[in-house]
Design a protein around this motif. Sequence first.
Motif, PDB file in Angstrom:
ATOM      1  N   LEU A  10      -2.787 -53.992  66.837  1.00  0.00           N
ATOM      2  CA  LEU A  10      -2.001 -53.545  65.890  1.00  0.00           C
ATOM      3  C   LEU A  10      -2.170 -54.631  64.557  1.00  0.00           C
ATOM      4  O   LEU A  10      -2.329 -55.819  65.021  1.00  0.00           O
ATOM      5  CB  LEU A  10      -0.617 -53.586  66.126  1.00  0.00           C
ATOM      6  CG  LEU A  10      -0.404 -52.465  67.286  1.00  0.00           C
ATOM      7  CD1 LEU A  10       1.226 -52.758  67.840  1.00  0.00           C
ATOM      8  CD2 LEU A  10      -0.538 -51.076  66.988  1.00  0.00           C
ATOM      9  N   HIS A  11      -2.199 -54.280  63.346  1.00  0.00           N
ATOM     10  CA  HIS A  11      -1.977 -55.193  62.465  1.00  0.00           C
ATOM     11  C   HIS A  11      -1.163 -55.102  61.251  1.00  0.00           C
ATOM     12  O   HIS A  11      -0.486 -53.961  60.928  1.00  0.00           O
ATOM     13  CB  HIS A  11      -3.412 -55.517  61.888  1.00  0.00           C
ATOM     14  CG  HIS A  11      -4.254 -54.068  61.622  1.00  0.00           C
ATOM     15  ND1 HIS A  11      -5.438 -53.957  62.418  1.00  0.00           N
ATOM     16  CD2 HIS A  11      -4.222 -53.015  60.982  1.00  0.00           C
ATOM     17  CE1 HIS A  11      -5.803 -52.703  62.206  1.00  0.00           C
ATOM     18  NE2 HIS A  11      -5.222 -52.047  61.447  1.00  0.00           N
ATOM     19  N   ALA A  12      -0.907 -56.211  60.719  1.00  0.00           N
ATOM     20  CA  ALA A  12       0.179 -56.174  59.616  1.00  0.00           C
ATOM     21  C   ALA A  12      -0.669 -56.987  58.352  1.00  0.00           C
ATOM     22  O   ALA A  12      -1.190 -57.816  58.379  1.00  0.00           O
ATOM     23  CB  ALA A  12       1.356 -57.056  59.920  1.00  0.00           C
ATOM     24  N   GLU A  13      -0.598 -56.213  57.278  1.00  0.00           N
ATOM     25  CA  GLU A  13      -1.328 -56.796  56.003  1.00  0.00           C
ATOM     26  C   GLU A  13      -0.300 -57.602  55.271  1.00  0.00           C
ATOM     27  O   GLU A  13       0.758 -56.977  54.932  1.00  0.00           O
ATOM     28  CB  GLU A  13      -1.855 -55.650  55.241  1.00  0.00           C
ATOM     29  CG  GLU A  13      -3.356 -55.369  56.069  1.00  0.00           C
ATOM     30  CD  GLU A  13      -3.798 -54.089  55.268  1.00  0.00           C
ATOM     31  OE1 GLU A  13      -3.735 -54.118  54.187  1.00  0.00           O
ATOM     32  OE2 GLU A  13      -4.249 -53.157  56.079  1.00  0.00           O
ATOM     33  N   GLY A  14      -0.527 -58.699  55.186  1.00  0.00           N
ATOM     34  CA  GLY A  14       0.210 -59.628  54.227  1.00  0.00           C
ATOM     35  C   GLY A  14      -0.480 -59.413  52.734  1.00  0.00           C
ATOM     36  O   GLY A  14      -1.288 -58.540  52.397  1.00  0.00           O
ATOM     37  N   GLN A  15      -0.292 -60.208  51.722  1.00  0.00           N
ATOM     38  CA  GLN A  15      -0.622 -60.333  50.482  1.00  0.00           C
ATOM     39  C   GLN A  15      -1.999 -60.647  50.602  1.00  0.00           C
ATOM     40  O   GLN A  15      -3.045 -60.041  49.856  1.00  0.00           O
ATOM     41  CB  GLN A  15       0.119 -61.132  49.536  1.00  0.00           C
ATOM     42  CG  GLN A  15       1.232 -60.587  49.317  1.00  0.00           C
ATOM     43  CD  GLN A  15       2.178 -61.452  48.333  1.00  0.00           C
ATOM     44  OE1 GLN A  15       1.898 -62.684  48.091  1.00  0.00           O
ATOM     45  NE2 GLN A  15       3.271 -60.844  47.531  1.00  0.00           N
ATOM     46  N   GLU A  16      -2.694 -61.539  51.248  1.00  0.00           N
ATOM     47  CA  GLU A  16      -3.908 -62.049  51.186  1.00  0.00           C
ATOM     48  C   GLU A  16      -4.672 -62.270  52.782  1.00  0.00           C
ATOM     49  O   GLU A  16      -5.458 -62.980  52.877  1.00  0.00           O
ATOM     50  CB  GLU A  16      -4.185 -63.313  50.461  1.00  0.00           C
ATOM     51  CG  GLU A  16      -4.196 -63.392  49.121  1.00  0.00           C
ATOM     52  CD  GLU A  16      -3.886 -64.625  48.165  1.00  0.00           C
ATOM     53  OE1 GLU A  16      -4.267 -65.498  48.767  1.00  0.00           O
ATOM     54  OE2 GLU A  16      -3.429 -64.735  47.342  1.00  0.00           O
ATOM     55  N   TYR A  17      -4.079 -61.642  53.765  1.00  0.00           N
ATOM     56  CA  TYR A  17      -4.533 -61.987  54.885  1.00  0.00           C
ATOM     57  C   TYR A  17      -3.973 -60.695  55.865  1.00  0.00           C
ATOM     58  O   TYR A  17      -3.057 -59.742  55.509  1.00  0.00           O
ATOM     59  CB  TYR A  17      -3.721 -62.943  55.683  1.00  0.00           C
ATOM     60  CG  TYR A  17      -2.186 -62.965  55.583  1.00  0.00           C
ATOM     61  CD1 TYR A  17      -1.508 -62.273  56.614  1.00  0.00           C
ATOM     62  CD2 TYR A  17      -1.513 -63.612  54.577  1.00  0.00           C
ATOM     63  CE1 TYR A  17       0.061 -62.379  56.589  1.00  0.00           C
ATOM     64  CE2 TYR A  17       0.179 -63.436  54.671  1.00  0.00           C
ATOM     65  CZ  TYR A  17       0.494 -62.989  55.509  1.00  0.00           C
ATOM     66  OH  TYR A  17       1.832 -62.702  55.595  1.00  0.00           O
ATOM     67  N   VAL A  18      -4.645 -60.423  57.051  1.00  0.00           N
ATOM     68  CA  VAL A  18      -4.480 -59.458  57.963  1.00  0.00           C
ATOM     69  C   VAL A  18      -4.107 -60.299  59.321  1.00  0.00           C
ATOM     70  O   VAL A  18      -4.858 -61.016  59.730  1.00  0.00           O
ATOM     71  CB  VAL A  18      -5.287 -58.294  58.096  1.00  0.00           C
ATOM     72  CG1 VAL A  18      -4.993 -57.216  59.192  1.00  0.00           C
ATOM     73  CG2 VAL A  18      -5.963 -57.634  56.668  1.00  0.00           C
ATOM     74  N   LEU A  19      -2.847 -59.793  59.899  1.00  0.00           N
ATOM     75  CA  LEU A  19      -2.648 -60.468  61.325  1.00  0.00           C
ATOM     76  C   LEU A  19      -2.920 -59.447  62.294  1.00  0.00           C
ATOM     77  O   LEU A  19      -2.528 -58.127  62.190  1.00  0.00           O
ATOM     78  CB  LEU A  19      -1.096 -60.961  60.962  1.00  0.00           C
ATOM     79  CG  LEU A  19      -0.681 -62.000  60.101  1.00  0.00           C
ATOM     80  CD1 LEU A  19       0.670 -62.153  60.041  1.00  0.00           C
ATOM     81  CD2 LEU A  19      -1.685 -63.287  60.535  1.00  0.00           C
ATOM     82  N   HIS A  20      -3.096 -59.699  63.605  1.00  0.00           N
ATOM     83  CA  HIS A  20      -3.414 -58.959  64.811  1.00  0.00           C
ATOM     84  C   HIS A  20      -2.196 -58.988  65.633  1.00  0.00           C
ATOM     85  O   HIS A  20      -1.919 -60.427  65.830  1.00  0.00           O
ATOM     86  CB  HIS A  20      -4.680 -58.892  65.048  1.00  0.00           C
ATOM     87  CG  HIS A  20      -5.826 -58.853  64.104  1.00  0.00           C
ATOM     88  ND1 HIS A  20      -6.259 -59.774  63.240  1.00  0.00           N
ATOM     89  CD2 HIS A  20      -6.339 -57.659  63.964  1.00  0.00           C
ATOM     90  CE1 HIS A  20      -7.036 -59.028  62.256  1.00  0.00           C
ATOM     91  NE2 HIS A  20      -7.164 -58.054  62.871  1.00  0.00           N
TER      92      HIS A  20
END
Length: 53
Positions: A24-34
Amino acid sequence: MKKKEEEKIACHVCRKLIPKATALHAEGQEYVLHFCNIECLDHWKKQQKREEA
Ligand SMILES: [Zn+2]
């Protein structure tokens, strides 16, 4: 032959290695976290809120 689905990444919360395709991922302003599952994603979301407050 290397399949893209076999690529593994570490969950941002628990550091468990999971196939990138199922993460699953969450998108920040300048990054993607898994994240390995919804619980880890929720955990991270709650942390974000706490930091904002
Ligand atoms: Zn996790």
